[in-house]
Design a protein around this motif. Sequence first.
Motif, mmCIF file in Angstrom:
data_model
loop_
_atom_site.group_PDB
_atom_site.id
_atom_site.type_symbol
_atom_site.label_atom_id
_atom_site.label_comp_id
_atom_site.label_asym_id
_atom_site.label_seq_id
_atom_site.Cartn_x
_atom_site.Cartn_y
_atom_site.Cartn_z
ATOM 1 N N ILE A 116 0.799 -0.808 0.310
ATOM 2 C CA ILE A 116 0.390 -0.111 -0.303
ATOM 3 C C ILE A 116 1.017 1.363 -0.107
ATOM 4 N N VAL A 117 2.141 1.233 0.943
ATOM 5 C CA VAL A 117 2.865 2.470 0.437
ATOM 6 C C VAL A 117 3.815 2.306 -0.368
ATOM 7 N N GLU A 118 4.062 0.985 -1.105
ATOM 8 C CA GLU A 118 4.522 1.690 -2.793
ATOM 9 C C GLU A 118 3.302 2.089 -3.531
ATOM 10 N N ALA A 119 1.896 1.421 -3.583
ATOM 11 C CA ALA A 119 1.166 2.468 -4.324
ATOM 12 C C ALA A 119 1.012 3.576 -4.376
ATOM 13 N N CYS A 120 0.828 4.309 -2.908
ATOM 14 C CA CYS A 120 0.469 5.425 -2.793
ATOM 15 C C CYS A 120 1.853 6.289 -3.185
ATOM 16 N N LEU A 121 2.751 5.841 -3.151
ATOM 17 C CA LEU A 121 4.221 6.829 -3.308
ATOM 18 C C LEU A 121 4.098 6.538 -4.865
ATOM 19 N N SER A 122 3.598 5.442 -5.649
ATOM 20 C CA SER A 122 3.976 5.963 -7.140
ATOM 21 C C SER A 122 2.795 6.915 -7.541
ATOM 22 N N LEU A 123 1.285 6.671 -7.158
ATOM 23 C CA LEU A 123 0.405 7.727 -7.645
ATOM 24 C C LEU A 123 0.934 9.353 -6.623
ATOM 25 N N LEU A 124 2.069 9.657 -6.033
ATOM 26 C CA LEU A 124 2.416 10.122 -5.785
ATOM 27 C C LEU A 124 2.850 11.146 -6.637
ATOM 28 N N GLY A 125 3.053 10.281 -7.212
ATOM 29 C CA GLY A 125 4.118 10.766 -8.474
ATOM 30 C C GLY A 125 3.581 11.103 -9.148
ATOM 31 N N LEU A 126 2.397 9.825 -9.427
ATOM 32 C CA LEU A 126 2.082 10.564 -10.654
ATOM 33 C C LEU A 126 1.801 12.394 -10.668
ATOM 34 N N LEU A 127 1.080 12.234 -9.055
ATOM 35 C CA LEU A 127 0.759 13.696 -8.906
ATOM 36 C C LEU A 127 1.920 14.558 -9.536
ATOM 37 N N LEU A 128 3.086 14.759 -8.799
ATOM 38 C CA LEU A 128 3.977 15.420 -9.180
ATOM 39 C C LEU A 128 3.912 15.518 -10.595
ATOM 40 N N LEU A 129 4.599 14.341 -11.191
ATOM 41 C CA LEU A 129 4.535 14.294 -12.825
ATOM 42 C C LEU A 129 2.991 15.149 -13.353
ATOM 43 N N TRP A 130 2.038 15.109 -13.195
ATOM 44 C CA TRP A 130 0.826 16.113 -13.773
ATOM 45 C C TRP A 130 1.149 18.007 -12.606
ATOM 46 N N TRP A 131 1.476 17.974 -12.605
ATOM 47 C CA TRP A 131 1.863 19.265 -11.465
ATOM 48 C C TRP A 131 2.547 19.767 -12.186
ATOM 49 N N GLY A 132 3.932 19.067 -12.337
ATOM 50 C CA GLY A 132 5.032 19.442 -13.291
ATOM 51 C C GLY A 132 4.787 19.738 -14.641
ATOM 52 N N VAL A 133 3.878 19.181 -15.020
ATOM 53 C CA VAL A 133 3.290 18.906 -16.809
ATOM 54 C C VAL A 133 2.525 20.772 -16.812
ATOM 55 N N SER A 134 1.712 20.216 -16.078
ATOM 56 C CA SER A 134 0.078 21.416 -15.814
ATOM 57 C C SER A 134 0.719 22.643 -15.908
ATOM 58 N N ILE A 172 4.303 23.877 -17.380
ATOM 59 C CA ILE A 172 5.031 24.407 -18.489
ATOM 60 C C ILE A 172 2.997 24.513 -19.681
ATOM 61 N N SER A 173 2.336 24.170 -19.417
ATOM 62 C CA SER A 173 0.837 24.103 -20.553
ATOM 63 C C SER A 173 -0.005 24.955 -19.950
ATOM 64 N N ASP A 174 -1.019 25.064 -20.976
ATOM 65 C CA ASP A 174 -1.865 26.227 -21.006
ATOM 66 C C ASP A 174 -3.002 25.627 -19.987
ATOM 67 N N PRO A 175 -3.088 26.294 -18.536
ATOM 68 C CA PRO A 175 -4.129 25.624 -17.155
ATOM 69 C C PRO A 175 -5.301 25.442 -17.528
ATOM 70 N N LEU A 176 -6.202 26.169 -18.844
ATOM 71 C CA LEU A 176 -7.612 26.123 -19.264
ATOM 72 C C LEU A 176 -7.462 24.723 -19.459
ATOM 73 N N VAL A 177 -6.264 24.130 -20.578
ATOM 74 C CA VAL A 177 -6.085 22.516 -21.364
ATOM 75 C C VAL A 177 -5.923 21.659 -19.936
ATOM 76 N N LEU A 178 -4.879 22.431 -19.665
ATOM 77 C CA LEU A 178 -4.616 20.860 -18.315
ATOM 78 C C LEU A 178 -4.654 21.986 -17.011
ATOM 79 N N PRO A 179 -5.063 21.849 -16.611
ATOM 80 C CA PRO A 179 -5.529 22.126 -15.193
ATOM 81 C C PRO A 179 -4.657 21.903 -14.312
ATOM 82 N N PRO A 180 -4.180 22.134 -12.716
ATOM 83 C CA PRO A 180 -3.200 21.900 -11.820
ATOM 84 C C PRO A 180 -4.297 20.112 -10.832
ATOM 85 N N PRO A 181 -3.324 20.040 -9.992
ATOM 86 C CA PRO A 181 -4.349 19.192 -9.441
ATOM 87 C C PRO A 181 -5.058 20.134 -8.950
#
Lengths: 254, 192
Positions: free
Chosen positions: A3-21, A23-32
């Motif tokens: 469960i810890v590993e799964a949570c850490l993995s999802l946290l990584g995905l969240l950070l990636l989303w944050w990073g991509v958003s 540098i993107s147009d927030p109307l197309v990809l809003p941040p988390p």
Amino acid sequence: MRIVEACLSLLGLLLLWWGVSAISDPLVLPPPDAVFYALVTEIGTGELWTHLGATLFRVVMAFGLAWMVGVVIGVSLGRIKLLDRWFWSWVTTFLNLPALVVIVVCYLALGMTETAAILAVTINKAPLIAVNVRDGVRQFDPKYDEFASNYGLSFSQKVRSIWIPQLEPFLFTALRTGLSLTWKVILVVELIGRSSGVGFQIHLYFQLFEVDVILAYALSFIVVMQLIEWLCVRPLEKYVQRWRSDGQLAQLQV
Amino acid sequence: MFKDGVVTVSWPNCKFDGKEVLQSGQLALHPGCSVVSGDSGIGKTTMLRAIAQNNSKIRSVLVFQEPTLLPWLTLEENLALVSKEHEVAIKWLDSFGLYNCLGLRPGQMSLGMQRRAAIVRGLIAKPDVLLLDEPSASLDQLNIDRLLDCLVEIIHSRSIPILLVSHQIDHFERLKAKQFYLGGSPAFIRVV
């Protein structure tokens, strides 16, 4: 630990989303955080529960029906070679029929009704269940059939005690893949012809170009499906397949 | 066919890939143990299967070489599948030293235990003749002795014929069984 590993993995995905958003147009990809705010707003108005409930109802009904029809077809084709020879091509035809075509035909035939929506998804997903179950039936161990025949077991005894336990892995695979695909098709059904549900809301907010709300609805349903997986499917799977971990103890006993 | 406690079983010619491997035959089985020996692959198991399928008027139960206990059920559930007479099952389990295994699944038992449990399952199905396929295969001497004790117990308690096949006939000398030999090509049976 898993469960810890799964949570850490999802946290990584969240950070990636944050990073991509960032540098993107927030109307197309809003941040988390924007999506989270939209989610809280929808929960506050009660809209989310209404539409989530409508979609979940359709998923349960359509998948339940698809499951029943698929299991009957899969077992029949797996056990009776004549039926398999004649009707396997029908199953593969329906398996490859685009969901959109089935949905449109059902809406045209039955009108824009709840029945048409559920029937369309049932027709679209039953072949997937049937294919999984048929494969499972074809891998039945013949020694158990011979035992059943030798001891004169009844049909219901065979189904309950011999067939279903051997089918379990295939039934769980069908359950997982079927559920995940069903809710996606349900969204299309709702988008085209219903006035409620997550699909309807996504269509509505697409027209308003509010991507944060669209993602909020999509995320909420992903959370629901994950809860079903972790709270229902996995514990059930672990319980019914507990015998598969037997074996080591046997080496120690005389 | 029954006559004076003697059960006569028969089997037809058996073919494999179009080639005849076993000649038809019949055996008159008296209460007690009869052993059919023969080389590995000669057709002993084929003969037992043919007997199990060919004698519809006789309730024959075949206990397979590989114990076909259902691995997802406990021993108690496995036995309940073939007979509702729980007391009888308990009695036989007790005689076979398996009473403590009631709640175990086959995967939690040793091969020797599974073999004995499979024989108990065969017995509680109330057969007219019990067919055992290589019951001593892959067992160590201790487990073979336990198995023989169990067979002696059956012979004393139930007056039914037991027909067992084995390529290791010396394992069963203690039973003073009537002996048959399966040999030739196609295989045929003869009294030793």
